[in-house]
Design an enzyme around this catalytic site. Sequence first.
Site, PDB file in Angstrom:
ATOM      1  N   GLY A 178       0.828  -1.199   0.000  1.00 49.38           N
ATOM      2  CA  GLY A 178       0.000   0.000   0.000  1.00 49.38           C
ATOM      3  C   GLY A 178       0.862   1.247   0.000  1.00 49.38           C
ATOM      4  O   GLY A 178       2.037   1.224  -0.381  1.00 49.38           O
ATOM      5  N   GLY A 179       0.288   2.325   0.512  1.00 51.92           N
ATOM      6  CA  GLY A 179       0.984   3.617   0.525  1.00 51.92           C
ATOM      7  C   GLY A 179       2.276   3.596   1.314  1.00 51.92           C
ATOM      8  O   GLY A 179       3.135   4.472   1.144  1.00 51.92           O
ATOM      9  N   GLY A 413      24.518  13.518 -28.960  1.00 53.29           N
ATOM     10  CA  GLY A 413      23.966  13.993 -27.690  1.00 53.29           C
ATOM     11  C   GLY A 413      24.538  13.230 -26.515  1.00 53.29           C
ATOM     12  O   GLY A 413      24.720  13.782 -25.423  1.00 53.29           O
ATOM     13  N   ALA A 414      24.843  11.955 -26.752  1.00 55.62           N
ATOM     14  CA  ALA A 414      25.369  11.144 -25.653  1.00 55.62           C
ATOM     15  C   ALA A 414      26.745  11.657 -25.228  1.00 55.62           C
ATOM     16  O   ALA A 414      27.096  11.632 -24.046  1.00 55.62           O
ATOM     17  CB  ALA A 414      25.435   9.689 -26.071  1.00 55.62           C
TER      18      ALA A 414
HETATM   19  C1  HXC Z   1      -3.216  -3.977  12.426  1.00 51.03           C
HETATM   20  C2  HXC Z   1      -2.713  -6.003  11.528  1.00 51.03           C
HETATM   21  C3  HXC Z   1      -2.849  -5.490  10.214  1.00 51.03           C
HETATM   22  C4  HXC Z   1      -3.176  -4.113  10.104  1.00 51.03           C
HETATM   23  C5  HXC Z   1      -2.329  -7.559  10.058  1.00 51.03           C
HETATM   24  N1  HXC Z   1      -2.386  -7.292  11.353  1.00 51.03           N
HETATM   25  N2  HXC Z   1      -2.610  -6.486   9.349  1.00 51.03           N
HETATM   26  N3  HXC Z   1      -2.906  -5.259  12.614  1.00 51.03           N
HETATM   27  N4  HXC Z   1      -3.362  -3.412  11.240  1.00 51.03           N
HETATM   28  N5  HXC Z   1      -3.232  -3.528   8.931  1.00 51.03           N
HETATM   29  C6  HXC Z   1      -2.069  -8.177  12.468  1.00 51.03           C
HETATM   30  C7  HXC Z   1      -2.719  -9.534  12.346  1.00 51.03           C
HETATM   31  O1  HXC Z   1      -3.988  -9.509  12.950  1.00 51.03           O
HETATM   32  C8  HXC Z   1      -1.751 -10.376  13.136  1.00 51.03           C
HETATM   33  O2  HXC Z   1      -1.943 -10.143  14.502  1.00 51.03           O
HETATM   34  C9  HXC Z   1      -0.417  -9.769  12.823  1.00 51.03           C
HETATM   35  O3  HXC Z   1      -0.685  -8.445  12.382  1.00 51.03           O
HETATM   36  C10 HXC Z   1       0.334 -10.472  11.690  1.00 51.03           C
HETATM   37  O4  HXC Z   1      -0.523 -10.547  10.547  1.00 51.03           O
HETATM   38  P1  HXC Z   1      -0.745 -11.920   9.752  1.00 51.03           P
HETATM   39  O5  HXC Z   1      -1.682 -11.652   8.662  1.00 51.03           O
HETATM   40  O6  HXC Z   1      -1.081 -13.012  10.720  1.00 51.03           O
HETATM   41  O7  HXC Z   1       0.714 -12.196   9.215  1.00 51.03           O
HETATM   42  P2  HXC Z   1       1.164 -13.028   7.958  1.00 51.03           P
HETATM   43  O8  HXC Z   1       0.363 -14.286   7.864  1.00 51.03           O
HETATM   44  O9  HXC Z   1       2.637 -13.139   8.046  1.00 51.03           O
HETATM   45  O10 HXC Z   1       0.766 -12.132   6.703  1.00 51.03           O
HETATM   46  C11 HXC Z   1       1.336 -10.874   6.513  1.00 51.03           C
HETATM   47  C12 HXC Z   1       0.709 -10.157   5.330  1.00 51.03           C
HETATM   48  C13 HXC Z   1      -0.832 -10.048   5.584  1.00 51.03           C
HETATM   49  C14 HXC Z   1       1.003 -10.908   4.035  1.00 51.03           C
HETATM   50  C15 HXC Z   1       1.372  -8.771   5.244  1.00 51.03           C
HETATM   51  O11 HXC Z   1      -1.043  -9.549   6.909  1.00 51.03           O
HETATM   52  C16 HXC Z   1      -1.462  -9.116   4.585  1.00 51.03           C
HETATM   53  O12 HXC Z   1      -1.597  -9.415   3.393  1.00 51.03           O
HETATM   54  N6  HXC Z   1      -1.843  -7.953   5.064  1.00 51.03           N
HETATM   55  C17 HXC Z   1      -2.373  -6.911   4.174  1.00 51.03           C
HETATM   56  C18 HXC Z   1      -1.264  -6.087   3.693  1.00 51.03           C
HETATM   57  C19 HXC Z   1      -1.732  -4.832   3.018  1.00 51.03           C
HETATM   58  O13 HXC Z   1      -2.454  -4.895   2.018  1.00 51.03           O
HETATM   59  N7  HXC Z   1      -1.366  -3.740   3.601  1.00 51.03           N
HETATM   60  C20 HXC Z   1      -1.707  -2.458   3.064  1.00 51.03           C
HETATM   61  C21 HXC Z   1      -2.616  -1.814   4.022  1.00 51.03           C
HETATM   62  S1  HXC Z   1      -3.024  -0.256   3.357  1.00 51.03           S
HETATM   63  P3  HXC Z   1      -1.632 -11.237  15.623  1.00 51.03           P
HETATM   64  O14 HXC Z   1      -2.243 -10.689  16.840  1.00 51.03           O
HETATM   65  O15 HXC Z   1      -2.235 -12.517  15.145  1.00 51.03           O
HETATM   66  O16 HXC Z   1      -0.133 -11.323  15.712  1.00 51.03           O
HETATM   67  C22 HXC Z   1      -1.829   0.762   3.900  1.00 51.03           C
HETATM   68  C23 HXC Z   1      -2.107   2.167   3.500  1.00 51.03           C
HETATM   69  C24 HXC Z   1      -1.017   3.030   3.947  1.00 51.03           C
HETATM   70  O17 HXC Z   1      -0.914   0.407   4.535  1.00 51.03           O
HETATM   71  C25 HXC Z   1      -1.262   4.394   3.402  1.00 51.03           C
HETATM   72  C26 HXC Z   1      -0.102   5.284   3.708  1.00 51.03           C
HETATM   73  C27 HXC Z   1      -0.248   6.615   3.085  1.00 51.03           C
END
Ligand code: HXC
Length: 523
Positions: A178-179, A413-414
Amino acid sequence: MADDVKCQNSQKLIEELVETRERISLGGGQKRIDSQHAKGKLTARERILQLVDEGSFNEIDAYWTHRHTDFGMGEQRYEGDSVVVGFGKIDGRMVCVYSQDFTVLGGSFSEVQGQKVAKILDLAMDSGAPVIGIMDSVGARIQEGAYSLAAYSELFWRNTQASGVIPQISVMVGPCAGGSVYSPGLTDFVIMTEGSSHMFITGPKVIETVTREVVGLDELGGTMVHNAISGVAHFAAQNETHAFELTRQLVGYLPGSNREKPPLGPVIDDPWRMEERLNSIVPTDPSESYDVNEVIELIFDKGSFLPVHAYFAPNASVGFARLHGQTVAVIANQPLAKAGVLDIDASDKIARFIRFSDAFNVPLVTFVDTPGFMPGVNQEHSGIIRHGAKIVYAYSEATVPKLAIITRKAYGGAYIVMSSKYIRTDMVFAWPTAEVAVMGADGAVNILYAEKLKQMENPEEERRKILREYEQKFSKPYHVAASGHVDEVLIPAETRPKLIAALELLRNKKVSSPKKKHGNIPL
Ligand code: HXC
């Protein structure tokens, strides 16, 4: 109060603090640490300890916790939250570090993580120390909503303020989606780790929904994708230990900030060393290639070349090296790949490396051997004009010492953009194999004589005669040396001592640029 009671009370307080420290060191708890290890990954603190000199790490803000209560967050409060922050040393030189802790809510970027990282970035900027971010996070903490997004904005703002002030390095050892990818994207160097790091704006599921493309994680945003195709990453590490070794190596070339010169490395090599191999390394047949990295290895301090962006745009080679211990930025066309032609990716690679080096007082040494800019509809339509313009912009803007060596082809140019005399290169050298011309002999003769040759009795013989004439005029460097376009023609073997002497002359170079808010580099 009696002294022994006072002493016991103090002891209790200290024991309490030691216990707290032990608890904090477990981050999200032993179970999650085990799960991290089972994935072949280190914890946030283990990573820092691998990165910095033994015993040098000082953690700060280890007690900072979040104050949110929505979605059960009141019960999920960990001291230090999801990032470990502090400062330590690499080879005795100070660096600031933050390391996302995946064991705490997946290292999710929270308001507190943002505040801790902002504080260490401010400290790094004030004290003139590079900042290294170790990234392993699921992205924005969903439960905190806009607080998390605001914290990201603070980080991006600071990354931008710090750009050109302190070197910023992102070490990717986990997901970055994501971002959140825009923080590493704003930093100077991105190191990705094979197998464990991924970067993408939208993941495979979203992509499939929106565009119907089916793609796996590695194929979408794995280490080699970003090293070889997108150019987002500058280094590919085989594993975490290798990633930290690369980081330490890289930091060794760089100053702490733009207020310093780069550190003097070990003086291990003879400054007068002349390599006979250089005299025959460039084939006289212009259609034959050679490896410019071998040229670089032979000239600079032995073993000192650290290629940057090694897998991206291999038709250009850039990296740090040392000359008599001094850090220099090496920029070269690579005849082994696409004959060293300048295309869009090579232009971006070269321009960005020059701008980093100039911002941090690293002199530029350029090796020129290119047939020119890449012809083709695809390159034109994709903007080779604006991308190629970045090279000339970056060289023209740079005020550090600039040296160039034309080893063979420098056409059109290069020739101009690759550190020619008139974009203020301090010293341009040529090897006897250098050819400076508006274009290669074949193309030039076709343009100038195609019609005339058709009317001649023996066009092929005439064509060969004109080609020979053109080559005699332009395939040697003396016509450009005779008019001051190059400063000296070198026997290739003497390049090392000549470069060292020129850098010594330019050590205190000072030039001024016109006053402006900032320039507008073509993008
Ligand atoms: C809070 C989160 C979370 C989140 C996961 N967890 N995502 N907690 N906020 N966004 C927690 C889970 O509940 C879990 O807690 C622990 O983190 C680990 O996550 P898992 O999914 O169990 O880990 P894993 O199986 O290793 O998978 C990791 C992963 C998956 C592949 C990254 O979590 C995933 O696909 N997440 C989505 C990633 C994504 O799309 N992110 C972008 C978000 S948007 P416990 O308690 O069980 O340990 C973004 C916008 C930012 O970031 C904008 C900025 C400008």
